[in-house]
Write an enzyme that holds these catalytic residues in place. Structure first.
Site, PDB file in Angstrom:
ATOM      1  N   HIS A 229       0.819  -1.212   0.000  1.00  0.00           N
ATOM      2  CA  HIS A 229       0.000   0.000   0.000  1.00  0.00           C
ATOM      3  C   HIS A 229       0.853   1.262   0.000  1.00  0.00           C
ATOM      4  CE1 HIS A 229      -3.047  -2.865   1.614  1.00  0.00           C
ATOM      5  NE2 HIS A 229      -3.853  -2.117   0.880  1.00  0.00           N
ATOM      6  N   GLU A 372      -4.084  -8.141  -6.065  1.00  0.00           N
ATOM      7  CA  GLU A 372      -5.016  -7.338  -6.850  1.00  0.00           C
ATOM      8  C   GLU A 372      -4.298  -6.144  -7.446  1.00  0.00           C
ATOM      9  OE1 GLU A 372      -7.948  -3.738  -5.998  1.00  0.00           O
ATOM     10  OE2 GLU A 372      -8.065  -5.350  -4.519  1.00  0.00           O
ATOM     11  N   ARG A 423       1.865  -1.014  -8.037  1.00  0.00           N
ATOM     12  CA  ARG A 423       1.627  -2.437  -7.740  1.00  0.00           C
ATOM     13  C   ARG A 423       1.971  -3.313  -8.934  1.00  0.00           C
ATOM     14  NH1 ARG A 423      -3.694  -4.085  -4.242  1.00  0.00           N
ATOM     15  NH2 ARG A 423      -3.202  -2.890  -2.363  1.00  0.00           N
TER      16      ARG A 423
END
Length: 449
Positions: A229, A372, A423
């Site tokens: 994150h 994800e 990500r």
């Protein structure tokens, strides 16, 4: 002002400055010729009367060899004029025998870390504390170059499919998704927030261009401190109109990913090789599985009990493992998300009898190598349905009037997705912490540099 080396120049000033600059990657084309290099002192060795300088420029490294040189500190920017000679042990197979050495801008103190060695002997937090210097490292900049090519591939493909790039506000009066993960700011005495997503604006712009995208930072005030994150990250957002359902959106994303990987193979193979990573093959049709089926699969096959409304990180990893083993795919779409796990604008799915589902939406996530990287789906376009959804989510319709107003005027069926660039970059390159996939990361504890 530049500082000349104390060794006498063996090339006249006129000839030195008349030479075009050569990049280190092009030395093979100049074997036996005199070239002019400019870059940084990556490493240095002084062996009595012979000095070795490893020069780093935007394209790579080369070894320069001279005598009588007064070498500046590491990271100083320098200019070297010399003769290119083949050398099997030198970086790239060639070295430069120095004729003229000039310090362009000397470092005034030694770098806080040894950049050539920092991947194995530097604390990760130290690398971030001194990011202004450590970002110069070969692997660090390789990750950022991959991300730049990734973004370029995203942008270029969408343009070929008729999308228009837009720019939306990053100072907003309310959040796009509700919730409390917003950074408040004082806007001339009025409460405002940093945008957590361009979602509402890109939907509005579907009414203008039908197909739109944006590449911009978004902000999430979440109290996490994990390796996956960031509180500020680069979001690659897409929205398209006149769709049939979420399958049109997933098909578009499939094509975008194919295009991105093709560009990476063409433009960033050297960076992947340096980082020991492989560019994945994207299936022509990425496999799909409804969320409830995915939860059941990881429980039945792996014995993992999934908590919460979504897939937890371990379930994401196991589901990805399953599809890698059974279908050879690093990607899997998880579809048919429940309403409780999606924002108010997610379009409800249809029941088998054609009626509107009250529990399931046409939202999806895309998993890549166990994490994800995307949320997407079809959005509500009908005004009455949207107002009912806002009420069901117990949101204040007045605060959303700037968004809901456009749905009074014939918005088409539409949907889209958003990819977290960091990500995706991190997973492509095997980077364990997403903070190292951003030049200057912002997390729960970091506001500098």
């Amino acid at each position: 002002m530049t500082t000349p080396a104390s060794t006498p120049s063996q090339a006249s000033g006129a000839s030195v400055h008349s030479l075009p600059r050569t990049l280190t990657r092009d030395l093979a084309a100049h074997d036996g010729q005199t070239v002019r290099l400019q870059g940084f002192v990556h490493a240095r060795r002084d062996l009595g009367g012979v000095q070795f300088v490893v020069l780093r420029d935007v394209s790579g490294l080369t070894q320069c060899v001279g005598s009588g040189l007064h070498l500046p500190l590491a990271e100083s920017s320098v200019e070297v004029v010399g003769t290119v000679k083949a050398h099997p042990k030198a970086p790239g197979g060639f070295e430069v025998q120095v004729k003229d050495f000039r310090v362009i801008s000397a470092a005034v103190e030694a770098p806080p870390v040894e950049i050539p060695k920092m991947e194995w002997n530097v604390n990760p937090e130290t690398m971030l504390d001194y990011r202004v210097v450590t970002v110069r490292g070969l692997k660090e900049r390789a990750a950022l170059r991959v991300q730049a090519e990734l973004v370029a591939g995203f942008r270029d493909h969408l343009i070929t499919e008729g999308f228009t790039e837009i720019s939306t506000p990053k100072i907003v009066s309310a959040g796009a998704e509700g919730g409390a993960n917003l950074f408040p700011i004082d806007y001339f005495g009025h409460p405002a927030f940093l945008a957590q997503s361009p979602q509402l604006y890109k939907q509005i712009m579907v009414g203008v261009f039908e197909r739109v995208f944006e590449v911009a930072a978004v902000y999430r005030a979440e109290e996490h401190a994990t390796s996956r994150h960031l509180n500020e990250y680069l979001s690659l957002d897409v929205e398209m109109g006149f769709i049939t359902d979420e399958e049109d959106v997933m098909a578009l994303q499939n094509r975008v990913l194919v295009a991105i990987m093709a560009r990476l193979k063409e433009r960033a193979q050297a960076e992947f090789t340096l980082l020991g990573a492989t560019i994945p093959e994207v299936p022509a049709h990425i496999p799909r599985i409804p969320l409830l089926d995915a939860r059941a699969l990881v429980t039945e096959k792996y014995g993992h009990q999934v908590g919460g409304k979504d897939l937890d990180p371990e379930a994401e990893r196991l589901l990805s493992q399953h599809y890698a083993e059974t279908e050879g795919s690093d990607f899997v779409f998880v579809t048919k998300y429940p309403r409780a796990a999606r924002p108010f604008y997610a379009h409800p799915d249809a029941n088998p009898d054609g009626t509107q589902s009250s529990e399931i939406t046409r939202g999806y996530d895309l998993l890549f190598r166990g994490i994800e990287i995307t949320s997407g789906g079809q959005r509500i376009h009908d005004y009455g349905m949207l107002m009912d959804s806002i009420a069901a989510y117990k949101l204040n319709p007045t605060s959303l009037e700037g968004y809901t107003e456009v749905f009074k005027y014939g918005m088409p069926p539409h949907g889209g997705f958003a990819i977290g660039a960091e990500r995706l970059t991190a997973k492509l390159l095997g980077i364990s912490n997403v903070r190292y996939a951003r030049a200057f990361p912002r997390d729960r504890h970091r506001l500098t540099p």
